[in-house]
Enzyme design. Structure first.
Site, PDB file in Angstrom:
ATOM      1  N   HIS A  72     -14.421  23.999  21.263  1.00  0.00           N
ATOM      2  CA  HIS A  72     -15.700  24.489  20.761  1.00  0.00           C
ATOM      3  C   HIS A  72     -15.769  24.438  19.233  1.00  0.00           C
ATOM      4  CE1 HIS A  72     -19.486  25.980  21.948  1.00  0.00           C
ATOM      5  NE2 HIS A  72     -19.298  27.267  21.817  1.00  0.00           N
ATOM      6  N   ASN A 122     -22.326  31.879  18.178  1.00  0.00           N
ATOM      7  CA  ASN A 122     -23.693  32.221  18.573  1.00  0.00           C
ATOM      8  C   ASN A 122     -24.569  32.679  17.419  1.00  0.00           C
ATOM      9  OD1 ASN A 122     -22.726  31.671  21.093  1.00  0.00           O
ATOM     10  ND2 ASN A 122     -23.093  33.692  21.950  1.00  0.00           N
ATOM     11  N   ASN A 168     -25.249  26.880  21.775  1.00  0.00           N
ATOM     12  CA  ASN A 168     -25.616  28.162  21.168  1.00  0.00           C
ATOM     13  C   ASN A 168     -25.553  28.143  19.644  1.00  0.00           C
ATOM     14  OD1 ASN A 168     -26.131  29.483  23.607  1.00  0.00           O
ATOM     15  ND2 ASN A 168     -23.980  29.988  23.898  1.00  0.00           N
TER      16      ASN A 168
END
Length: 265
Positions: A72, A122, A168
């Site tokens: 990520h 996020n 996100n």
């Protein structure tokens, strides 16, 4: 028997509704956090008379702080490789005004601001928007570098604006900058195999085999970034923010060289 079958169907529908409700709740919480954090400590703008804003570009490696080795956070790995190529890898400094780590460097006639947010994925957009404000950089001159589930590892491409497509970190940037015009460098990480959840997959680290492929991907990503950053116009999306979502196009780079012992699709 019919009652049992009906109960199974009702349970399946109820479970799906709960999953949708939780996803909406998480999105609402993220939006609220974005707004709250954007309202704290206004950034002191950089002197605009030193460098023309059209010659200053912001490159952001999206990810989670402290998880630089995860799939990520591959955007942060690309930024580290870019800093190394520019010879400024030891110049990262923490900047509380932008909630991130920053390097300011020159490449040809362009001033580059490299940003690694120190906020969770996020709410990465808060850091990006603060940096854009401080350094007087327009959204069309911001490149977001992030992971992409829908591309296999070893593939990457430039996307010129458009929707977040479920990412996100990108969604947070779109919300905080109030536009989706920012170009993105999307680094393929592939989807999980078997019963591995998406969340566990993206937060997990690259395997040894994947790291062999990743090294060439990082090198090619830096080449592509430097090419994009020196173009006269960084984006090809129509001006006006969200209008870019309807007609965004992705320009794939040349295929990376396959790692030793691996065939190329």
């Amino acid at each position: 028997m019919r009652n049992a079958s009906l109960m199974v169907k009702v349970w399946a529908v109820a479970s799906q509704c709960c999953r949708v409700s939780m996803a909406l709740l998480r999105r609402m919480i993220n939006n609220l956090m974005n707004r709250v954090l954007m309202g704290t400590v206004p950034c002191e703008k950089m002197a605009s008379d030193l460098v023309s804003s059209c010659r200053r570009k912001l490159v952001v490696g999206l990810g989670n702080p402290g998880m630089s080795g995860s799939r990520h956070s591959v955007g942060m790995a690309v930024l580290a490789a870019l800093a190394l190529r520019l010879g400024v890898a030891d110049q990262w400094r923490s900047d509380r005004q932008v909630s991130g780590e920053v390097i300011v460097s020159d490449y040809q006639d362009t001033q580059l601001v490299l940003l690694r947010p120190k906020l969770l994925m996020n709410i990465n957009g808060v850091s990006v928007a603060k940096a854009a404000s401080k350094f007087s950089i327009h959204p069309e001159h911001i490149i977001l570098v992030h992971d992409e589930l829908d591309k296999p590892l070893g593939k990457l491409g430039i996307k010129h604006g458009g929707s977040a497509r479920g990412h996100n970190g990108v969604r947070s940037c779109v919300g905080c900058l109030h536009t989706d015009i920012m170009p993105r460098l999307r680094i393929g990480i592939g989807r999980p195999s078997g019963k591995t959840s998406v969340e566990r997959h993206v937060l997990g680290r690259f395997s040894k085999e994947e790291q062999n492929i990743l090294s060439s991907v990082l090198e090619q990503s830096v080449d592509l970034l430097l090419t994009q950053l020196t173009e006269t116009q960084l984006h090809k999306s129509p001006p006006g923010g969200r209008r870019a979502a309807g007609g965004s196009k992705e320009k794939p780079p040349p295929a990376p060289e396959p790692a030793e012992g691996q065939t190329q699709n």
